[in-house]
Structure formats: structure tokens, C-alpha cells
Motif scaffolding. Structure first.
Motif, PDB file in Angstrom:
ATOM      1  N   ALA A 240       0.834  -1.204   0.000  1.00  0.00           N
ATOM      2  CA  ALA A 240       0.000   0.000   0.000  1.00  0.00           C
ATOM      3  C   ALA A 240       0.869   1.255   0.000  1.00  0.00           C
ATOM      4  O   ALA A 240       0.551   2.241  -0.679  1.00  0.00           O
ATOM      5  N   ASN A 265       2.203   5.091   4.338  1.00  0.00           N
ATOM      6  CA  ASN A 265       0.986   4.363   4.707  1.00  0.00           C
ATOM      7  C   ASN A 265       0.639   4.571   6.176  1.00  0.00           C
ATOM      8  O   ASN A 265      -0.209   3.877   6.727  1.00  0.00           O
ATOM      9  N   LEU A 297      -7.770   0.857  -2.275  1.00  0.00           N
ATOM     10  CA  LEU A 297      -7.201   0.481  -0.983  1.00  0.00           C
ATOM     11  C   LEU A 297      -8.304   0.241   0.040  1.00  0.00           C
ATOM     12  O   LEU A 297      -9.323   0.940   0.039  1.00  0.00           O
TER      13      LEU A 297
END
Length: 309
Positions: A240, A265, A297
Motif C-alpha cells: 500500500a 501508509n 485500498l
């Protein structure tokens, strides 16, 4: 509502602000905050509590954004009486739900049992069970043998780990159940070696993550289904943080909230952020990452409570 709640040997507080109990130091009040005296007190209270009143258990709120409108119903916070750590004669470890993960790791190490991965996880054992917390390739699912819960009805029961259907940041807990303890198993090791392993993990974490800032750890899950080999759909080779970085959002701010310049993140309370700043920045990141990569996400941090319009 508080006047109509069951009697308790614990503590009931109406409209108790939760910001000071939150890892991010944000959030509205609990309609009622209940701190039970012990497991008997918790069970008796829940058994007598109207089924129409919602309950929500919290620990140190290390994976929560509590919205400004607060949490309706009864918020249960386990404290003393639920934070013990016991090394059993057979080597298993019984940890109270309110015991800090780091403290459990240290107590286990003293006894020669390796739960080193817990040392770097902020939060409590109850939360670690609910989220199948893990790092460095180890998860609660690997060490949990069973948990003890008090159900919404007040009934107490032990649930084997096999029935929890552990998954990525998930455990299948009964609706309304409050985890009060977990029975853990861990490999043996030399205490000095385990301590060294924990210290190395702490150093690694400090080098790559904003440990001095107010954050809840990883904000979004690493996307599944993007293996470099293509052999499985439950791996997380695509990170991510890389998607956020590629979208140009490292260090991006909204109000008092920021995506950490050190690790993009990590959503941090950089400057007296409101819950809305934090959640809105997270949603903005999700949109911009989708626009740049086509990947949506998924939040790892839970957002709870009432929105203020």
C-alpha cells in the motif's frame, strides 16, 4: 440512559470523552463508559443489560479513529483485573485482554518463550485477537490456542482458535462478544536471544516508521491478489505504501492530518487533527490511489462512532 443500567461493582460514566483514551488523541464521547471490576462483574452486567442497548469494547484504541459524534450505547473498557500474564506449568501463556502486547512479549521472554513479534505491536491482546495482529511474518493465528469471551448475553465460554477463522486482520468473533483473555503457545528460546531479537525489531521499526508520531500503524491493507509469481490470491507482494507514494501523497496533509513523510501508509495526527481530518485524508488517499493505479485500498484502521454533519 445511565440511570437505567444494571448495577455494577465497576464504574459507569456518562458522556465520557474518549479522546484521551485514543491512540490518536481524537474522538467524541462514549454515551456510557463501563469499566468492569472483573469478569464476574462484566458477565452479570451484560446478562442484565437490555438487548436493545449496543455495546462496544475498546482497549487502548490503537487501531481506531473515533468520530466526533462519539459512540452510542455502552463502551466497555477492560482495565485492571484483565491485564494479567501467567506462564502456565505446561509452558502455555494466559494473557488478559487488557495486557499490552509489548508487556506479554517481555514476560514471555523472561520465561524463555518467543513472542518477540508482539513487542513492536501497539495495543492489547484483546485487540490483537480481534485483528489477528501480526508483523514480520508472524500473526496471532500462529500462537493463539483459544480465547475466553463473555457473550452479549452474559454467558462465558472458551472458543478454540480453529473456530475463529483467522484471516488477514480478521477473527470471526461472536457478535457483541468481549474477549477477556487468550491462551497462547510459543516456541522456547534463550531469554537473552529473544530480548536481542525484540531490540533488533524495535530498531528496525524506528528506522522505517514514524514511531514518535501519533498514528495507528498501517492505514490501509496491502492489496491481495498481486503475487509476483501469480500462484496465490492471498499474498500481499504489492505494498500500500508504494501505491500511495507513486500517487504523490507522501507527506500530504489535510487539516491537521498527514500521510507520514517517513512512511506514507501511516496516517498521523500531525497538528491537532480532528477525526474528520484523519478520515477525510484517508478517503482522499483512496481516491487518488484509485485514479493513479486502478486499485482500491481497503482501510486497516477501523472508523467507529457517529459522524457530525
Amino acid at each position: 440512559m445511565i440511570e437505567n443500567l444494571p448495577q455494577t461493582r465497576g464504574r459507569l460514566l456518562a458522556n465520557r470523552p474518549l479522546a484521551d483514551l485514543s491512540w490518536l488523541r481524537v474522538g467524541g464521547p462514549a454515551e456510557v463508559l463501563f469499566t468492569p471490576a472483573d469478569e464476574d462483574d462484566l458477565a452479570q452486567f451484560l446478562a442484565a443489560l437490555s438487548g436493545e442497548i449496543p455495546v462496544f469494547a475498546i482497549g487502548v484504541c490503537s487501531n481506531l479513529i473515533i468520530r466526533s459524534g462519539g459512540i452510542k450505547g455502552v463502551v466497555i473498557r477492560l482495565a485492571r483485573g484483565f491485564n494479567g500474564v501467567e506462564i502456565l506449568p505446561d509452558g502455555r501463556i494466559r494473557a488478559g485482554a487488557a495486557a499490552l502486547d509489548a508487556m506479554v512479549a517481555k514476560r514471555a521472554a523472561e520465561a524463555g518463550y518467543d513472542l518477540a513479534f508482539l513487542r513492536t505491536i501497539p495495543g492489547t491482546i484483546g485487540g490483537a485477537v480481534a485483528m489477528n495482529a501480526g508483523c514480520y511474518g508472524s500473526y496471532m493465528a500462529d500462537i493463539c490456542e483459544s480465547i475466553r469471551v463473555v457473550l452479549r448475553t452474559g454467558e462465558r465460554c472458551d472458543i478454540p482458535a480453529a473456530r475463529l477463522d483467522f484471516g488477514y486482520r480478521h477473527a470471526d468473533l461472536p457478535e457483541g462478544a468481549v474477549v477477556v483473555s487468550a491462551l497462547l503457545r510459543a516456541p522456547k528460546g534463550a531469554p537473552a536471544a529473544i530480548v536481542a531479537k525484540m531490540e533488533a525489531a524495535l530498531e528496525s521499526r524506528a528506522a522505517t516508521q514514524p514511531v514518535e508520531d501519533r498514528s495507528c500503524g498501517s492505514t490501509f491493507r496491502n492489496p491481495a491478489g498481486f503475487s509476483s509469481t501469480g500462484q496465490a490470491d492471498d499474498v500481499h507482494d504489492l505494498k500500500a505504501w508504494k501505491l500511495i507514494d507513486d500517487a504523490g501523497l507522501r507527506g500530504f496533509t489535510l487539516g491537521g492530518a498527514q500521510m507520514s513523510p517517513k512512511h506514507p501508509n501511516f496516517l498521523i495526527n500531525a497538528n491537532s487533527a480532528t477525526p474528520e481530518d484523519l478520515e477525510n485524508l484517508g478517503e482522499l488517499v483512496r481516491k487518488k490511489v484509485f485514479d493513479s493505479s486502478g486499485i482500491t485500498l481497503q482501510w486497516e484502521i477501523r472508523r467507529v462512532g457517529e459522524r457530525v454533519l
